[in-house]
Design an enzyme around this catalytic site. Structure first.
Site, mmCIF file in Angstrom:
data_model
loop_
_atom_site.group_PDB
_atom_site.id
_atom_site.type_symbol
_atom_site.label_atom_id
_atom_site.label_comp_id
_atom_site.label_asym_id
_atom_site.label_seq_id
_atom_site.Cartn_x
_atom_site.Cartn_y
_atom_site.Cartn_z
ATOM 1 N N ASP A 151 -24.627 20.719 -35.295
ATOM 2 C CA ASP A 151 -23.203 20.681 -35.618
ATOM 3 C C ASP A 151 -22.983 19.510 -36.589
ATOM 4 O O ASP A 151 -22.840 18.368 -36.177
ATOM 5 C CB ASP A 151 -22.394 20.498 -34.317
ATOM 6 C CG ASP A 151 -20.908 20.771 -34.522
ATOM 7 O OD1 ASP A 151 -20.504 21.046 -35.668
ATOM 8 O OD2 ASP A 151 -20.156 20.704 -33.525
ATOM 9 N N HIS B 121 -14.691 29.622 -41.656
ATOM 10 C CA HIS B 121 -15.700 29.450 -40.602
ATOM 11 C C HIS B 121 -16.636 30.666 -40.586
ATOM 12 O O HIS B 121 -16.556 31.523 -39.711
ATOM 13 C CB HIS B 121 -14.960 29.314 -39.265
ATOM 14 C CG HIS B 121 -15.771 28.722 -38.164
ATOM 15 N ND1 HIS B 121 -16.966 29.263 -37.751
ATOM 16 C CD2 HIS B 121 -15.550 27.638 -37.392
ATOM 17 C CE1 HIS B 121 -17.424 28.524 -36.748
ATOM 18 N NE2 HIS B 121 -16.593 27.533 -36.513
ATOM 19 N N GLU C 190 -20.153 26.774 -43.105
ATOM 20 C CA GLU C 190 -18.704 26.845 -43.249
ATOM 21 C C GLU C 190 -18.238 25.992 -44.423
ATOM 22 O O GLU C 190 -18.544 24.812 -44.491
ATOM 23 C CB GLU C 190 -18.054 26.357 -41.948
ATOM 24 C CG GLU C 190 -18.662 27.006 -40.713
ATOM 25 C CD GLU C 190 -18.442 26.193 -39.428
ATOM 26 O OE1 GLU C 190 -17.472 25.416 -39.368
ATOM 27 O OE2 GLU C 190 -19.246 26.339 -38.504
ATOM 28 N N ARG D 131 -6.240 31.064 -37.233
ATOM 29 C CA ARG D 131 -7.186 32.060 -36.712
ATOM 30 C C ARG D 131 -6.650 32.788 -35.479
ATOM 31 O O ARG D 131 -7.288 33.715 -34.987
ATOM 32 C CB ARG D 131 -8.536 31.401 -36.403
ATOM 33 C CG ARG D 131 -8.481 30.351 -35.312
ATOM 34 C CD ARG D 131 -9.870 29.800 -35.014
ATOM 35 N NE ARG D 131 -9.837 28.867 -33.886
ATOM 36 C CZ ARG D 131 -10.903 28.506 -33.208
ATOM 37 N NH1 ARG D 131 -12.095 28.968 -33.533
ATOM 38 N NH2 ARG D 131 -10.825 27.652 -32.192
ATOM 39 N N GLN E 83 -7.830 23.212 -31.045
ATOM 40 C CA GLN E 83 -8.992 23.127 -31.940
ATOM 41 C C GLN E 83 -8.880 24.172 -33.062
ATOM 42 O O GLN E 83 -8.607 25.342 -32.806
ATOM 43 C CB GLN E 83 -10.246 23.365 -31.084
ATOM 44 C CG GLN E 83 -11.456 23.839 -31.828
ATOM 45 C CD GLN E 83 -12.673 22.953 -31.583
ATOM 46 O OE1 GLN E 83 -12.545 21.734 -31.469
ATOM 47 N NE2 GLN E 83 -13.834 23.555 -31.505
ATOM 48 N N ARG F 237 -14.729 35.531 -32.231
ATOM 49 C CA ARG F 237 -16.008 34.814 -32.269
ATOM 50 C C ARG F 237 -16.955 35.542 -33.227
ATOM 51 O O ARG F 237 -17.703 36.423 -32.860
ATOM 52 C CB ARG F 237 -16.602 34.767 -30.845
ATOM 53 C CG ARG F 237 -17.970 34.134 -30.744
ATOM 54 C CD ARG F 237 -17.961 32.651 -30.920
ATOM 55 N NE ARG F 237 -17.156 31.975 -29.913
ATOM 56 C CZ ARG F 237 -16.655 30.741 -30.115
ATOM 57 N NH1 ARG F 237 -16.870 30.095 -31.252
ATOM 58 N NH2 ARG F 237 -15.916 30.172 -29.167
HETATM 59 C C1 BG6 Z 1 -17.550 24.406 -35.717
HETATM 60 C C2 BG6 Z 1 -17.429 23.009 -35.184
HETATM 61 O O1 BG6 Z 1 -16.931 24.489 -36.955
HETATM 62 O O2 BG6 Z 1 -16.909 25.317 -34.820
HETATM 63 C C3 BG6 Z 1 -18.024 22.941 -33.779
HETATM 64 O O3 BG6 Z 1 -18.081 22.089 -36.035
HETATM 65 C C4 BG6 Z 1 -17.368 23.985 -32.891
HETATM 66 O O4 BG6 Z 1 -17.861 21.641 -33.260
HETATM 67 C C5 BG6 Z 1 -17.496 25.346 -33.538
HETATM 68 O O5 BG6 Z 1 -18.003 23.964 -31.626
HETATM 69 C C6 BG6 Z 1 -16.872 26.488 -32.738
HETATM 70 O O6 BG6 Z 1 -15.553 26.190 -32.416
HETATM 71 P P1 BG6 Z 1 -14.698 27.191 -31.542
HETATM 72 O O7 BG6 Z 1 -13.367 26.525 -31.345
HETATM 73 O O8 BG6 Z 1 -14.593 28.473 -32.311
HETATM 74 O O9 BG6 Z 1 -15.466 27.379 -30.255
#
Ligand code: BG6
Length: 275
Positions: free
Chosen positions: A193, A149, A250, A80, A75, A52
């Site tokens: 977002d 990201h 990003e 990653r 997701q 994170r």
């Molecule tokens: C962003 C997305 O790139 O990443 C968001 O647009 C998302 O929708 C965010 O919440 C974080 O994603 P994650 O999977 O790292 O919690």
């Protein structure tokens, strides 16, 4: 236990980047001693979860696919959350590689294409350069999305402006609407977002005492994300009011799909510099 990580240093300016092999994630970039990236105080660095903060690379899908060949993937895909191999390293540059052999059995089953990713990170007087080469190493064509990201560290989100998005259309993932950016600058004042589509190559983040330039090549879209107070509900986000000190801007190829024929490759890159 923290996963293997290493640093590279620009010999001229002393700027450094630290890279975790887990998720090929740049977890720190210090330009002239000043940290440019946000890393959550609760970020997992032990390989149990995507990191994170920093710059986790997203591949082969942005967000969660509801249909198509990426629909089984979690997701933001597997790049990653996989262990990358360092294949080249000198003082200022490193290249990490990921192929299907490096993936978990689960990820291989979820996306069974044959690919090679080479991710090169370098520090120089120009800034931090990150470049992802995607190769189709198999006999089947495939499609993918990718994104770097980047979590930027800012002193005060209220005084942070993203410049360069005016005139571009965006999908707002909070309201599920599409609109056109009419303001000269974007200031986050609540959960944000947004996926800005086909944006001109340079955007700027004016964050009070620091101005950051983000230049992109073959990453035509720009996602701006700040979870706002919702970050309290994220187990790996710290401190609790950390949303005030970060903004994700990003660089991505995420509004459509990149197609790659067998044997073909594409390069996607960004440069972060403090101006
Ligand atoms: C962003 C997305 O790139 O990443 C968001 O647009 C998302 O929708 C965010 O919440 C974080 O994603 P994650 O999977 O790292 O919690």
């Amino acid at each position: 236990m923290e996963m293997k990580a290493f640093s590279i240093t620009d010999q001229k300016t002393g700027s450094t980047a630290r890279i975790s092999c887990y998720g090929a994630t740049v977890i720190s970039y210090k330009q002239r001693g000043r940290e440019i990236l946000f890393l959550s105080t609760k970020a997992k660095l032990d390989g149990t979860k995507a990191i994170r903060g920093g710059i986790p690379p997203v591949f082969p899908v942005f967000g969660k696919a509801t249909d198509g060949p990426c629909k089984e993937l979690p997701q933001h895909g597997f790049a990653r959350t996989s262990m990358w191999r360092v294949i080249k390293q000198d003082l200022e540059t490193a290249t990490l590689e990921l192929t299907p052999n490096d993936l978990s059995e689960e990820a291989r089953q979820q996306w069974s294409y044959d690919f090679k990713l080479q991710y090169t990170v370098s520090v120089s007087t120009d800034g931090l350069h990150c470049s992802l080469a995607v190769e189709n190493a198999g006999s089947m064509p495939f499609e993918y999305q990718t994104l770097l990201h980047t979590y930027f560290r800012v002193e005060d989100i209220a005084a942070t402006r993203v410049i360069g998005l005016k005139g571009h259309s965006f999908k707002d993932k909070v309201t599920s609407k599409t609109a056109q950016a009419t303001d000269e600058e974007l200031v986050c004042e609540s959960e944000t977002d947004r996926v800005y589509i086909d944006v001109q190559p340079d955007v700027q983040i004016d964050a009070g005492s620091i101005d950051i330039k983000l230049q992109r090549a073959n990453l035509n879209d720009v996602v701006v994300w700040n979870p706002w107070i919702g970050c309290k509900n994220m187990g790996d986000f710290g401190p609790e009011d950390g949303y005030k000190n970060m903004i994700c801007v990003e660089a991505g190829a995420v509004s459509g799909w990149q197609s790659l024929a067998p044997g073909a490759s594409k390069q996607h890159s960004q440069t972060i510099s403090v101006v």
